[in-house]
Design a protein around this motif. Structure first.
Motif, PDB file in Angstrom:
ATOM      1  N   ASN A   8       0.818  -1.220   0.000  1.00  0.00           N
ATOM      2  CA  ASN A   8       0.000   0.000   0.000  1.00  0.00           C
ATOM      3  C   ASN A   8       0.848   1.264   0.000  1.00  0.00           C
ATOM      4  O   ASN A   8       0.370   2.340   0.367  1.00  0.00           O
ATOM      5  CB  ASN A   8      -0.927  -0.006   1.221  1.00  0.00           C
ATOM      6  CG  ASN A   8      -1.892  -1.179   1.202  1.00  0.00           C
ATOM      7  OD1 ASN A   8      -2.495  -1.469   0.177  1.00  0.00           O
ATOM      8  ND2 ASN A   8      -2.026  -1.867   2.332  1.00  0.00           N
ATOM      9  N   TYR A   9       2.079   1.137  -0.431  1.00  0.00           N
ATOM     10  CA  TYR A   9       3.003   2.268  -0.388  1.00  0.00           C
ATOM     11  C   TYR A   9       2.720   3.258  -1.516  1.00  0.00           C
ATOM     12  O   TYR A   9       2.536   2.865  -2.666  1.00  0.00           O
ATOM     13  CB  TYR A   9       4.443   1.754  -0.504  1.00  0.00           C
ATOM     14  CG  TYR A   9       5.493   2.812  -0.319  1.00  0.00           C
ATOM     15  CD1 TYR A   9       5.715   3.379   0.938  1.00  0.00           C
ATOM     16  CD2 TYR A   9       6.265   3.254  -1.384  1.00  0.00           C
ATOM     17  CE1 TYR A   9       6.691   4.340   1.116  1.00  0.00           C
ATOM     18  CE2 TYR A   9       7.242   4.211  -1.212  1.00  0.00           C
ATOM     19  CZ  TYR A   9       7.456   4.755   0.044  1.00  0.00           C
ATOM     20  OH  TYR A   9       8.419   5.718   0.212  1.00  0.00           O
ATOM     21  N   ASP A  10       2.672   4.542  -1.160  1.00  0.00           N
ATOM     22  CA  ASP A  10       2.530   5.613  -2.155  1.00  0.00           C
ATOM     23  C   ASP A  10       3.911   6.199  -2.409  1.00  0.00           C
ATOM     24  O   ASP A  10       4.448   6.948  -1.596  1.00  0.00           O
ATOM     25  CB  ASP A  10       1.565   6.684  -1.648  1.00  0.00           C
ATOM     26  CG  ASP A  10       1.338   7.816  -2.668  1.00  0.00           C
ATOM     27  OD1 ASP A  10       2.006   7.811  -3.726  1.00  0.00           O
ATOM     28  OD2 ASP A  10       0.505   8.704  -2.392  1.00  0.00           O
TER      29      ASP A  10
ATOM     30  N   SER B 218      -6.793   5.322  -7.998  1.00  0.00           N
ATOM     31  CA  SER B 218      -6.718   4.243  -7.017  1.00  0.00           C
ATOM     32  C   SER B 218      -5.307   3.695  -6.857  1.00  0.00           C
ATOM     33  O   SER B 218      -5.106   2.711  -6.136  1.00  0.00           O
ATOM     34  CB  SER B 218      -7.667   3.103  -7.413  1.00  0.00           C
ATOM     35  OG  SER B 218      -7.411   2.681  -8.742  1.00  0.00           O
ATOM     36  N   MET B 219      -4.328   4.313  -7.503  1.00  0.00           N
ATOM     37  CA  MET B 219      -2.931   3.927  -7.346  1.00  0.00           C
ATOM     38  C   MET B 219      -2.070   5.173  -7.573  1.00  0.00           C
ATOM     39  O   MET B 219      -2.536   6.156  -8.165  1.00  0.00           O
ATOM     40  CB  MET B 219      -2.542   2.828  -8.342  1.00  0.00           C
ATOM     41  CG  MET B 219      -2.509   3.288  -9.787  1.00  0.00           C
ATOM     42  SD  MET B 219      -1.954   2.012 -10.952  1.00  0.00           S
ATOM     43  CE  MET B 219      -3.352   0.884 -10.888  1.00  0.00           C
ATOM     44  N   PRO B 220      -0.811   5.167  -7.107  1.00  0.00           N
ATOM     45  CA  PRO B 220       0.075   6.299  -7.399  1.00  0.00           C
ATOM     46  C   PRO B 220       0.193   6.496  -8.910  1.00  0.00           C
ATOM     47  O   PRO B 220       0.492   5.554  -9.649  1.00  0.00           O
ATOM     48  CB  PRO B 220       1.401   5.857  -6.775  1.00  0.00           C
ATOM     49  CG  PRO B 220       1.004   4.908  -5.686  1.00  0.00           C
ATOM     50  CD  PRO B 220      -0.184   4.166  -6.231  1.00  0.00           C
ATOM     51  N   TRP B 221      -0.006   7.737  -9.369  1.00  0.00           N
ATOM     52  CA  TRP B 221      -0.224   7.965 -10.797  1.00  0.00           C
ATOM     53  C   TRP B 221       0.322   9.328 -11.204  1.00  0.00           C
ATOM     54  O   TRP B 221      -0.001  10.343 -10.600  1.00  0.00           O
ATOM     55  CB  TRP B 221      -1.728   7.889 -11.070  1.00  0.00           C
ATOM     56  CG  TRP B 221      -2.167   7.849 -12.495  1.00  0.00           C
ATOM     57  CD1 TRP B 221      -2.821   8.831 -13.185  1.00  0.00           C
ATOM     58  CD2 TRP B 221      -2.002   6.761 -13.417  1.00  0.00           C
ATOM     59  NE1 TRP B 221      -3.082   8.415 -14.468  1.00  0.00           N
ATOM     60  CE2 TRP B 221      -2.588   7.151 -14.642  1.00  0.00           C
ATOM     61  CE3 TRP B 221      -1.426   5.505 -13.318  1.00  0.00           C
ATOM     62  CZ2 TRP B 221      -2.605   6.332 -15.756  1.00  0.00           C
ATOM     63  CZ3 TRP B 221      -1.439   4.692 -14.435  1.00  0.00           C
ATOM     64  CH2 TRP B 221      -2.023   5.102 -15.629  1.00  0.00           C
ATOM     65  N   PHE B 222       1.174   9.337 -12.212  1.00  0.00           N
ATOM     66  CA  PHE B 222       1.721  10.565 -12.779  1.00  0.00           C
ATOM     67  C   PHE B 222       2.241  11.509 -11.685  1.00  0.00           C
ATOM     68  O   PHE B 222       1.966  12.713 -11.682  1.00  0.00           O
ATOM     69  CB  PHE B 222       0.684  11.251 -13.664  1.00  0.00           C
ATOM     70  CG  PHE B 222       0.593  10.635 -15.039  1.00  0.00           C
ATOM     71  CD1 PHE B 222       1.069  11.292 -16.151  1.00  0.00           C
ATOM     72  CD2 PHE B 222       0.036   9.366 -15.216  1.00  0.00           C
ATOM     73  CE1 PHE B 222       1.002  10.728 -17.415  1.00  0.00           C
ATOM     74  CE2 PHE B 222      -0.037   8.784 -16.481  1.00  0.00           C
ATOM     75  CZ  PHE B 222       0.440   9.473 -17.587  1.00  0.00           C
TER      76      PHE B 222
END
Length: 451
Positions: free
Chosen positions: A133-135, A278-282
């Motif tokens: 669950n790491y960002d 819903s996920m780390p993005w750009f």
């Protein structure tokens, strides 16, 4: 610009990921987490090298998956390009890769390859034990927001003073139109923490000729401006749900929340739905937890001390109340992080498309969302926005999405300009600077009718 992004910017982004993972596991005392972090780091280094060496996109996951899982005895060619991490979009990514054929990091559809990069990275974390669950971008997002505390204070003061003066409900139609213009511009330029870009108007100024002139001057850098049409539409449809497809966290998210609050306080919307990734993005896109991080930071008196904090606190309490009561809600959908442009939504995410059709207005924030709306295609700059969004406008009047795109120009695709405006900006900012440097913008509107 696409080649420069691939050869220079992508390797820097991946290197920042490598550095972030190291900064995190250096603070850990769990040997298994540290070891897993080192394997992720090694994988990211391979990814960076493959981008710089212009390797095929398919190869990056063959090698990284073998490295990550220590499967040196497995034939990489027996693996699919992206292996499942439990999310439903892997199959569509692999299908798109197969359809493109042999593409490399520097010879590929720009938009898809950039989406693929972030999706590859997510598989590394999602398939891990301690980093699931790491960002990878959380540290950067929070740091950027904390650096903008002065702008947060200034905008809070301006908004609270207008609200206390009854500006959103008690002024005449012309003043309300001017307030809408300024609040929309705040949302438009929200990824720039320099509020000198804006007119900084008081209620008295808004109701004067000075206010009109200041807003008009600020709009000179908006090269395609459908704000009048958007105002007329919203004013006639007061009270519906407004959706905002968010872009960046940090200060831009703060400005988006202020804009949402304005739409509610002015009765232009009865509820707001915020669409997040819903996920780390750009790098800096908003995820669900970014809302809690922002509200916690705003409530921290050590970050916002002194007299100005009263305005920050008042605004934060109002935002928190809207969030808790459901006036402002958050929605996730896997379609936002696929490799598809938004014109594929009716076919690839019909339930999302149907939900957005029920919205009074869908506001798309930022450069990436704009590029996906118009398929990142090499359209003539004078092509009407409604034509560039293709099937999103529907096949009959009233069947399309009601769209308002607020975008500062940071990539070559841009539509909706008049010939005169195009000539002017090419003289002012030659060499495509006006679509790349973030100093120009568009406000594009489609009313849901076919023509």
């Amino acid at each position: 610009m696409a080649r420069e992004t691939a050869t220079t910017r992508w390797p820097k982004i991946v290197q920042n990921m490598i550095d972030d993972v190291e900064a995190t596991f250096e603070q850990s005392d769990i040997p298994e987490q540290i070891e897993e972090g080192r394997r992720i780091q090694a994988t990211l280094r391979i990814m960076k090298s493959e981008i710089m060496q212009d390797k095929p996109l398919q190869c990056v996951t063959f090698q990284t998956l073998a490295t990550f899982l220590e499967m040196a005895d497995v034939d990489p060619m027996s693996l699919s390009p992206l292996s499942s991490d439990g999310r439903p979009d892997i199959q569509s990514y692999n299908a798109q890769l197969a359809a493109f054929g042999k593409i490399t990091w520097q010879n590929c559809p720009w938009l898809f390859a950039e989406c693929y990069l972030y999706r590859c990275v997510q598989t590394l974390f999602a398939r891990s034990r301690f980093w699931r669950n790491y960002d990878i971008f959380a540290r950067q997002k929070l740091s950027a927001f904390l650096a903008s505390h002065a702008a947060v204070e200034e905008l809070s003061e301006r908004y609270v003073s207008l609200a206390d003066a009854g500006a959103f409900a008690k002024t005449d139609d012309e003043a309300q139109r001017l307030i809408f213009c300024e609040m929309t511009e705040i949302a438009l330029w929200g990824n720039a923490t320099d509020l000198s870009l804006l007119s900084s108007l008081s209620l008295d100024q808004i109701q004067s000729l000075q206010g009109k002139e200041a807003i008009h001057e600020g709009q000179a850098r908006i090269v395609s401006n459908d704000m009048p049409e958007a105002w007329d539409y919203l004013r006639s449809r007061r009270g519906g749900r407004v959706d905002i497809v968010l872009d960046n966290a940090g200060f831009e998210l703060f400005t988006d929340l202020v804009y949402a609050l304005y739409l509610l306080d002015s009765d232009l919307a009865s509820s707001i739905k915020l669409h997040v990734k819903s996920m780390p993005w750009f790098v800096s896109d908003v995820m669900p937890h970014d809302m809690d991080v922002l509200l916690s930071a705003l409530a921290d008196t050590t970050l916002f001390p002194g007299a100005r904090h009263r305005s920050v606190r008042a605004l934060t309490e109002r935002l928190s109340d809207c969030y808790k009561t459901g006036l402002v809600s958050i929605a996730e959908h896997p379609f936002w992080t696929t490799g598809f442009d938004f014109q594929a939504m009716p076919a690839m995410a019909p339930e999302l498309h149907k939900d957005l059709l029920g919205s009074s207005l869908v506001i798309f924030k930022g450069d990436l969302n704009y590029r996906k709306l118009v398929r990142d295609a090499n359209w003539p700059h004078t092509l009407p926005f409604k034509e560039a969004i293709g099937p999103l406008r529907g096949e009959k009047d009233g069947e399309g999405l009601k769209i308002l795109a607020l975008r500062t120009n940071k990539a070559d695709v841009c539509v909706g300009l008049s010939p005169d405006t195009l000539e002017r900006v090419e003289d002012e900012a030659p060499g495509k600077a006006w679509v790349r440097n973030g100093k120009y913008a568009v406000i594009s509107f489609s009313d849901g009718d076919y023509l």
